[in-house]
Scaffold this active site. Structure first.
Site, mmCIF file in Angstrom:
data_model
loop_
_atom_site.group_PDB
_atom_site.id
_atom_site.type_symbol
_atom_site.label_atom_id
_atom_site.label_comp_id
_atom_site.label_asym_id
_atom_site.label_seq_id
_atom_site.Cartn_x
_atom_site.Cartn_y
_atom_site.Cartn_z
ATOM 1 N N SER A 13 0.842 -1.192 0.000
ATOM 2 C CA SER A 13 0.000 0.000 0.000
ATOM 3 C C SER A 13 0.879 1.245 0.000
ATOM 4 O O SER A 13 1.640 1.460 -0.935
ATOM 5 C CB SER A 13 -0.950 -0.027 1.202
ATOM 6 O OG SER A 13 -1.829 1.077 1.172
ATOM 7 N N THR A 14 0.808 2.055 1.056
ATOM 8 C CA THR A 14 1.570 3.303 1.100
ATOM 9 C C THR A 14 3.074 3.029 0.979
ATOM 10 O O THR A 14 3.615 2.245 1.738
ATOM 11 C CB THR A 14 1.298 4.048 2.421
ATOM 12 O OG1 THR A 14 -0.117 4.142 2.609
ATOM 13 C CG2 THR A 14 1.904 5.439 2.385
ATOM 14 N N MET A 47 -0.026 1.155 5.273
ATOM 15 C CA MET A 47 -0.756 1.439 6.499
ATOM 16 C C MET A 47 -1.777 0.345 6.780
ATOM 17 O O MET A 47 -2.268 -0.309 5.866
ATOM 18 C CB MET A 47 -1.487 2.777 6.380
ATOM 19 C CG MET A 47 -0.577 3.968 6.171
ATOM 20 S SD MET A 47 -1.543 5.481 5.898
ATOM 21 C CE MET A 47 -0.242 6.604 5.365
ATOM 22 N N HIS A 93 -2.687 -0.826 -3.265
ATOM 23 C CA HIS A 93 -3.809 0.082 -3.013
ATOM 24 C C HIS A 93 -3.628 1.347 -3.841
ATOM 25 O O HIS A 93 -2.707 2.127 -3.612
ATOM 26 C CB HIS A 93 -3.876 0.463 -1.529
ATOM 27 C CG HIS A 93 -4.223 -0.678 -0.623
ATOM 28 N ND1 HIS A 93 -4.007 -0.638 0.731
ATOM 29 C CD2 HIS A 93 -4.783 -1.895 -0.880
ATOM 30 C CE1 HIS A 93 -4.420 -1.776 1.277
ATOM 31 N NE2 HIS A 93 -4.881 -2.554 0.311
ATOM 32 N N ASP A 129 -4.226 -4.760 6.123
ATOM 33 C CA ASP A 129 -4.760 -5.531 4.995
ATOM 34 C C ASP A 129 -3.756 -6.604 4.597
ATOM 35 O O ASP A 129 -2.572 -6.325 4.408
ATOM 36 C CB ASP A 129 -5.044 -4.602 3.810
ATOM 37 C CG ASP A 129 -5.747 -5.311 2.669
ATOM 38 O OD1 ASP A 129 -6.415 -6.336 2.925
ATOM 39 O OD2 ASP A 129 -5.629 -4.848 1.516
#
Length: 397
Positions: free
Chosen positions: A217-218, A337, A244, A340
Site C-alpha cells: 500500500s503506502t 498502512m 492500493h 490488509d
C-alpha cells in the site's frame, strides 16, 4: 503538531489549503512555496514535518524538486495531481521517487476543495508518520537476478526472450538498466464480470504450480520498483500484485514498471490466463482473485464487489483466493498502512504457503508487514533490497 509546507503555483490553492490546515488542531502551516526551486529552499530553511507538492509548477516542476528533496533532505511528501493522463503519469513517477501518497484533483485547477478536504487531511496526517529516510541501492542491487533452476530447461522461454530482444532492438534495453524511452499507457478500464467466481481451491490442478502473490500500500510504488526490476525475466511462474491505488493510476504504474524491468509487467485483465515470467497488477477499483482455469492453468478474476477493509482492490481478497495453492505459493507483504493482508496470510500459512515480510527499517509505513510479523506469520523478514532475492530462492525450492 505537524508543521506543513504548501507548494503550489496557484495563489488560490495556497490560500485554501492553508485555511484547511489551520482549521485542524494538529497542523501548523510552516510556510508556502510558489515553484520547485522555492520549495527546495523553503524545505531546507523551514525544516517542515510534511510537504504538499503540486506536480506542475513554473521554474522547476514538482518532480524535479522532489528528486532533489528526497536526495538531500528527505521528508514525507503528499503530491497534489490532476486526473489528466499527464498528471497520472507524473504522479506514478513521483511515488517512485519517494512521495508517500497523493491527492487527485478533479481535473485541472481546483475551484473548490470541499469534496476532497477529508481525503487531504487524512492522507497528510498519516503521511506525517511515514519513514522518509532514503533507501539507497547500489548498481549491483538494481540488476535483475539470474534464475537458475534445479534442472536446467531444455530451451529458453520464448516469450521472455522475445521481450528482452525486442527491448534491446527498439530501446537499447540492457537488463538492469533503465531504458531511454517509456511507454504511453492507455486509459482503458477492465469490464466488471457479471457473476462472482466460485473457484475450487482444493483441486490438484490448481495447486501444482508455483505462484507469487504480493500485497502493498503506502510506499508501494517505490517498493515495487525496487523488487520487480530485480526479478529475472525467466522466472518460472506468474506474479500477482495488489497495490492500493485508485482507478486510472494502476495502468501507468504497470507500464512504467514494464519499461524498466526484464520481467514483463501489465495491468491485469478479467479471465486472463496467468503465465510464467509475467507480473499482473490489480486494476484500481477492482478486486483481484486467482481461480482455476481449464487444463490445469490459473486465471485472473476481477470484480467490483464491496470494499474489504475499505479497500478495492484488497490484499486479503487476493490472499484468500490463493491460499489453496498451499506449499507452491510464495506470498509477500510490503510497506503500507493498516493490516490488509494479515487475515489472508493466516489462511495461506494454514495451507502451507511461504511468506516474506518487509522489515521495519526499509518500510515507508510499517503497518501491513507489522501485522503479519506480530501474528507470527512471516517465514522471512527481509529489507526491501533483499526481497527479490528471497522471492527467487523461495520459488526455486
Amino acid at each position: 503538531m505537524i508543521r506543513v509546507l504548501i507548494a503550489d503555483d496557484s495563489a488560490f490553492m495556497r490560500k485554501v489549503l492553508s485555511d484547511l490546515f489551520k482549521q485542524q488542531g494538529d497542523f501548523e502551516v510552516a510556510g508556502t512555496a510558489v515553484n520547485g526551486k522555492d520549495t527546495i529552499e523553503k524545505v531546507k530553511a523551514l525544516k517542515p514535518d510534511l510537504l504538499t507538492l503540486d506536480v506542475q509548477m513554473p521554474v522547476m516542476d514538482g518532480l524535479e524538486a522532489l528528486a532533489v528533496i528526497m536526495d538531500e533532505c528527505p521528508l514525507p511528501v503528499v503530491m497534489v495531481s490532476s486526473m489528466t493522463q499527464r498528471g497520472t503519469d507524473a504522479t506514478i513517477r513521483a511515488l517512485a521517487l519517494g512521495a508517500v501518497d497523493f491527492v487527485s484533483k478533479a481535473g485541472g485547477p481546483i475551484s473548490r476543495i470541499d469534496p476532497i478536504e477529508n481525503e487531504i487531511i487524512t492522507k497528510c496526517r498519516e503521511a506525517a508518520k511515514a519513514h522518509a529516510a532514503k533507501v539507497r541501492t547500489s548498481p549491483a542491487d538494481s540488476k535483475p537476478l539470474i534464475y537458475t533452476p534445479t534442472v536446467p530447461p531444455r530451451e529458453p522461454d520464448p516469450p521472455v526472450m522475445r521481450k528482452i530482444e525486442f527491448k534491446r532492438r527498439n530501446t537499447g534495453f540492457v537488463p538492469g538498466q533503465k531504458p531511454t524511452i517509456t511507454k504511453i499507457p492507455s486509459t482503458s478500464t477492465p469490464p466488471a464480470p457479471t457473476a462472482k467466481p466460485t473457484p475450487n481451491l482444493t483441486s490438484n490442478s490448481f495447486s501444482n504450480k508455483k505462484l507469487v502473490a504480493i500485497g502493498t500500500s503506502t510506499g508501494g510504488p517505490q517498493a515495487l520498483q525496487t523488487v520487480i526490476t530485480r526479478l529475472p525475466g525467466n522466472l518460472p511462474c506468474g506474479v500477482v500484485v495488489v497495490q492500493h491505488m485508485p482507478a486510472g493510476f494502476t495502468k501507468s504504474l504497470a507500464d512504467r514498471l514494464d519499461s524498466i524491468s526484464e520481467i514483463s509487467v501489465k495491468e491485469a485483465e478479467h479471465d486472463e490466463i496467468i503465465k510464467a515470467g509475467q507480473v499482473y497488477i490489480a486494476p484500481g477499483n477492482f478486486h483481484l482473485r486467482v481461480v482455476p482455469a481449464s487444463g490445469g492453468e490459473r486465471k485472473i478474476s476481477l470484480s467490483q464487489e464491496e470494499r474489504v477493509g475499505n479497500h478495492r482492490p484488497a490484499v486479503n481478497v487476493m490472499f484468500d483466493s490463493v491460499a489453496g495453492i498451499g506449499k507452491n505459493l510464495v506470498s509477500v507483504i510490503m510497506t503500507g498502512m493498516g493490516c490488509d493482508g494479515c487475515e489472508g496470510m493466516k489462511k495461506i500459512k494454514a495451507n502451507g504457503g511461504y511468506s516474506i515480510a518487509q522489515d521495519e527499517q526499509s518500510c515507508v509505513v510499517y503497518g501491513m508487514p507489522k501485522a503479519v510479523v506480530d501474528a507470527g506469520l512471516a517465514d522471512e523478514i527481509q529489507p526491501l533490497t533483499k526481497i527479490a532475492e528471497a522471492i527467487v530462492e523461495a520459488v526455486r525450492r
